[in-house]
Design an enzyme around this catalytic site. Structure first.
Site: not given
Length: 382
Positions: A123, A125, A131-132, A157, A342, A366, A368
């Site tokens: 996909f 996008l 970004g967002s 992607i 540790g 997907e 933030t």
């Protein structure tokens, strides 16, 4: 209210748990360090029907529901997130846009191979400058006769450059609405289309066995019939897809959080310090107890979101809550598990080292954590 899994869901969960422990755990460490895509594991998951869980039998799927996919993602991520995100992206981002919005012809052409895990979808996008802010899309697609001509680029992607990638659904500006707003549509671009350049895999901090790349479109021509859904509805369509995807990412995050608990409990029973098992020390025991609380609470959040989704009720707020709570739980548990181990927790040979590297992206991908808070606030009318 009954939170007990149905017989079918429990059988699936147990099957995937067994698969993850026996098939994924023994080999994923080496693949991860070599940054190799897990082709054999993907083929086995395909044979199990995992890529077709929420797809109807009519199109080659298993005829299950989206919650079944979430359960599978949780169990896989308890062992490794690279494998889990390959399944998540392959289904929720690769197949679901076609399944939800595609034409009958598109479904019959593309879904059977995607549902079988023989091929992977992606996909397209996100863009480097967006970004967002998905509305900042710059990639364009114009009609030239009976073809779309696509120009632009996409970033980060998943599943876009594997040997079995078959199709990438791309969001692009296809015109302008009244008031100067962008008209964004979704268009399928088959792998190997002339003008489509797939960059080398990113060198990533985590998810090192998943495939993530940048894509470039230089006068890429595809048939006008490759439009997915309605022209100009691409923005609304991908918002719907992302709502579902957030529930899936929440499930994956819970798996990582629970995996941290699993490994920490085991190690606390084995490791000795100052003459006794470290689990006998209250500081360690309470740390692990808090980890279990976070995983349990996050699981309830994604169960609640999935329940509303399956009932057909609005679930945008619940999906955002689940994604926010679960990704935070994953990050916090990964940090705590590293502390329990540790110095060994800082070594890549131990699963918690992978968990720590994989956890951070869950607070980013997907949507933030900041975007989730924004969505929740909007749903509250703020």
């Amino acid at each position: 209210m009954d939170l007990t899994l149905s017989e079918e869901h429990e059988a699936l969960r147990a099957t995937v748990e067994d698969f993850a422990r026996k098939e994924v755990a023994p080999v994923i460490g080496d693949l991860y360090e070599r940054e190799e895509f897990p082709y054999e594991i993907v083929a086995k998951m395909g044979a199990m029907g995992l890529f077709g869980l929420p797809v109807s039998e009519e199109y080659g799927g298993m005829g299950g529901d989206y919650f079944a996919l979430c359960l599978a993602l949780e169990e896989l991520a308890r062992v490794d997130s690279s494998v889990a995100i390959t399944l998540e992206a392959g289904v929720s981002l690769g197949a679901m846009p076609i399944y939800r919005f595609g034409t009958e012809e598109q479904k019959r052409e593309w879904l059977p191979a995607l549902a079988a895990g023989e091929k992977l979808g992606a996909f397209g996008l996100t863009e480097a400058g967006g970004g967002s802010d998905a509305g900042a899309t710059r990639t364009t697609a114009r009609l030239d006769g009976d073809e779309w001509v696509i120009n632009g680029s996409k970033a980060f992607i998943t599943n876009s450059g594997t040997d079995i990638t078959s199709v990438i659904t791309v969001t692009a500006i296809t015109g302008e609405r009244d008031g100067g707003k962008k008209e964004i549509s979704a268009i399928m671009v088959p792998a190997g289309t002339p003008g489509l350049r797939v960059a080398k895999p990113y060198s990533k901090v985590g998810w090192c066995s998943s495939d993530t790349r940048e894509l470039f479109f230089d006068d890429v021509r595809v048939p006008a019939a490759n439009l997915v859904g309605e022209r100009g509805r691409g923005y609304a369509q991908f918002l719907s897809i992302l709502d579902e995807g957030r529930v899936a990412i929440a499930a994956l995050s819970v798996g990582l959080a629970q995996g941290c608990v699993d490994e920490s409990v085991r190690y606390a029973h084995e490791r000795e310090a100052f003459g006794q098992k470290i689990g006998n020390y209250q500081a360690v025991a309470f740390m692990i107890a808090d980890m279990e609380v976070r995983a349990h609470t996050a699981r309830l959040a994604y169960y609640a979101a999935a329940a509303k989704m399956l009932k057909g009720e609005p679930f945008k707020k619940e999906a955002a809550i689940a994604k926010l709570v679960s990704s935070n739980a994953a990050m916090d548990n990964a940090r705590a598990a590293t502390q329990v181990f540790g110095g060994y927790g800082f070594m890549n040979e131990y699963p918690v080292g992978r968990f720590y590297r994989d956890a951070k992206i869950l607070e980013i991908g997907e949507g933030t954590s900041e975007v989730q808070r924004m969505l929740i606030a909007r749903q509250l009318g703020l």
